[in-house]
Design an enzyme around this catalytic site. Structure first.
Site, short mmCIF file in Angstrom:
data_model
loop_
_atom_site.label_atom_id
_atom_site.label_comp_id
_atom_site.label_asym_id
_atom_site.label_seq_id
_atom_site.Cartn_x
_atom_site.Cartn_y
_atom_site.Cartn_z
N SER A 19 5.63 13.36 2.71
CA SER A 19 4.79 13.25 3.74
C SER A 19 4.74 14.44 4.62
O SER A 19 5.57 14.85 5.04
CB SER A 19 4.93 12.12 4.66
OG SER A 19 4.35 12.27 5.92
N HIS A 44 1.55 13.46 0.30
CA HIS A 44 0.88 12.31 1.08
C HIS A 44 0.43 12.81 2.44
O HIS A 44 1.28 13.46 3.24
CB HIS A 44 2.63 11.41 1.40
CG HIS A 44 1.93 10.12 1.98
ND1 HIS A 44 1.60 8.95 1.42
CD2 HIS A 44 1.94 9.72 3.33
CE1 HIS A 44 1.48 8.19 2.10
NE2 HIS A 44 1.92 8.40 3.50
N ASP A 46 -1.12 11.78 5.91
CA ASP A 46 -1.32 10.55 6.94
C ASP A 46 -2.27 11.07 7.94
O ASP A 46 -2.10 11.59 8.79
CB ASP A 46 0.26 10.38 7.71
CG ASP A 46 1.22 9.69 6.64
OD1 ASP A 46 0.89 8.84 6.16
OD2 ASP A 46 2.10 10.68 6.63
N MET A 48 -4.35 9.45 10.83
CA MET A 48 -4.37 8.46 12.08
C MET A 48 -5.57 8.82 13.00
O MET A 48 -5.88 10.00 13.23
CB MET A 48 -3.19 8.68 12.63
CG MET A 48 -1.90 8.62 11.83
SD MET A 48 -0.42 8.60 13.04
CE MET A 48 0.82 8.78 11.63
N HIS A 81 -3.20 8.61 3.03
CA HIS A 81 -2.87 7.36 3.74
C HIS A 81 -3.73 7.24 5.01
O HIS A 81 -3.46 7.98 5.99
CB HIS A 81 -1.39 7.44 4.05
CG HIS A 81 -1.26 6.17 4.72
ND1 HIS A 81 0.24 5.96 5.31
CD2 HIS A 81 -1.56 4.69 4.76
CE1 HIS A 81 0.39 4.75 5.61
NE2 HIS A 81 -0.75 4.16 5.59
N MET A 83 -4.65 5.55 8.05
CA MET A 83 -4.24 4.79 9.19
C MET A 83 -5.49 4.55 10.02
O MET A 83 -5.24 5.29 11.39
CB MET A 83 -2.99 4.97 9.90
CG MET A 83 -1.88 4.75 8.54
SD MET A 83 -0.31 5.48 9.09
CE MET A 83 -0.61 7.02 8.37
N MET A 153 4.58 -0.88 3.35
CA MET A 153 5.00 0.05 4.37
C MET A 153 6.49 -0.59 4.86
O MET A 153 6.77 -1.61 4.97
CB MET A 153 4.21 0.01 5.62
CG MET A 153 2.97 0.47 5.78
SD MET A 153 2.94 2.38 5.36
CE MET A 153 3.84 3.00 6.80
N ASP A 187 6.77 3.53 2.32
CA ASP A 187 6.46 4.73 3.05
C ASP A 187 7.21 4.41 4.26
O ASP A 187 7.04 3.43 4.98
CB ASP A 187 5.23 4.83 3.19
CG ASP A 187 4.60 5.94 4.32
OD1 ASP A 187 5.49 6.71 4.47
OD2 ASP A 187 3.38 5.95 4.48
N GLY A 189 11.02 5.78 6.24
CA GLY A 189 12.47 5.88 6.37
C GLY A 189 13.32 6.11 4.99
O GLY A 189 14.44 5.78 4.71
C1 DX5 Z 1 4.26 6.79 9.22
C2 DX5 Z 1 3.72 7.38 7.83
C3 DX5 Z 1 4.73 8.02 7.12
C4 DX5 Z 1 5.81 9.11 7.71
C5 DX5 Z 1 7.05 8.73 7.03
O1 DX5 Z 1 3.22 6.07 9.57
O2 DX5 Z 1 2.80 6.67 7.21
O3 DX5 Z 1 4.14 8.64 5.86
O4 DX5 Z 1 5.23 10.20 7.71
O5 DX5 Z 1 7.84 9.48 7.40
P1 DX5 Z 1 9.46 9.58 7.47
O6 DX5 Z 1 9.80 9.73 5.79
O7 DX5 Z 1 10.02 10.53 8.25
O8 DX5 Z 1 9.81 7.96 7.73
ZN ZN Z 2 2.17 7.41 5.28
#
Ligand code: DX5
Ligand code: ZN
Length: 237
Positions: A19, A44, A46, A48, A81, A83, A153, A187, A189
């Protein structure tokens, strides 16, 4: 056209998708080039909107600029992704800017079937994401056949660096039992430790932000994540 889609074989394979939310945005181009040199399968991205999730991250021009920047860039798979509320509004632009896959949130639309058709009409793969509180019920299962990927998620969407929710694994298991060839992404942690549970449950697409970008040896970390997934999918091929 679907950029990088030749790489997504028709067979279940391990896919590591770092990501870029954890990248250094002032050197994003270099960071992304490095990811591919270090054997990332996808990136990936993200997106938002500060409405569907309580944060604002990368906007659509970043997809376009990365697509233009990478040499031989048609080879690379951009996993977007989304969001965002009203994901339907952005399908055409994401496709035009070079997105390969458009993953919307199940919670963000009233008509997922129509949205999936729109994504495919625009030449992209269609993914659907479930927030931690959303369940894999019969209604959801009905749309899975028309999807290229389901994203479970493992944190509340919106921020990188959160703790992996292991209690999401029954959802992964349920999907894997019914759809042996489906791309199932996790996705949030994901680390060398938490990927063990994800791989065992049947996830084959691993998103990792913090663990890949903070790694001392990025190539090795990507390889270790891949090894864990492959342990579980090899016997099933
Ligand atoms: C959170 C994102 C993830 C995030 C993951 O909303 O969708 O893709 O970047 O980051 P880590 O791997 O640090 O949890
Ligand atoms: Zn993501």
């Amino acid at each position: 056209m679907c950029y990088g889609c030749d790489n997504s074989k028709n067979q279940l394979s391990s896919i590591i998708a770092p990501s870029i939310l954890s990248a250094n945005f002032t050197t994003l181009g270099q960071d992304v080039s490095k990811l591919f040199l270090n054997n990332s399968d996808w990136i990936h991205i993200d997106i938002m909107d500060g409405h569907f999730v309580p944060n604002i991250s990368i906007g659509l021009p970043v997809i376009q600029q990365l697509r233009e920047l990478l040499p031989d860039s048609k080879r690379f798979f951009f996993d977007c992704h989304m969001m965002v509320s009203e994901p339907e509004r952005w399908v055409e632009q994401v496709a035009n800017f070079g997105g390969s896959q458009f993953t919307f949130h199940y919670e963000s639309t009233t008509n997922p079937t129509e949205l999936i058709a729109l994504i495919k009409k625009n030449g992209m793969k269609a993914g659907c994401a479930l927030k931690p509180k959303s369940v894999v019920d019969d209604k959801f299962l009905k749309i899975v056949d028309s999807l290229d990927m389901v994203l479970i998620m493992t944190v509340e969407p919106g921020f990188g660096g959160q703790k992996f929710m292991k209690d999401m694994m029954p959802k992964v298991r349920k999907l894997r039992a019914r759809f042996p060839k489906l791309n199932i992404q996790v996705d949030g942690g994901l680390t060398q430790e938490t990927v063990v549970a994800a791989g065992e449950a049947g996830a084959n697409v691993i998103v990792a932000g913090t663990s890949v970008f903070k790694a001392k040896n990025q190539a090795e970390t990507i390889q270790l994540l891949r090894n864990e997934v492959e342990k579980n999918i090899r016997p099933k091929l």
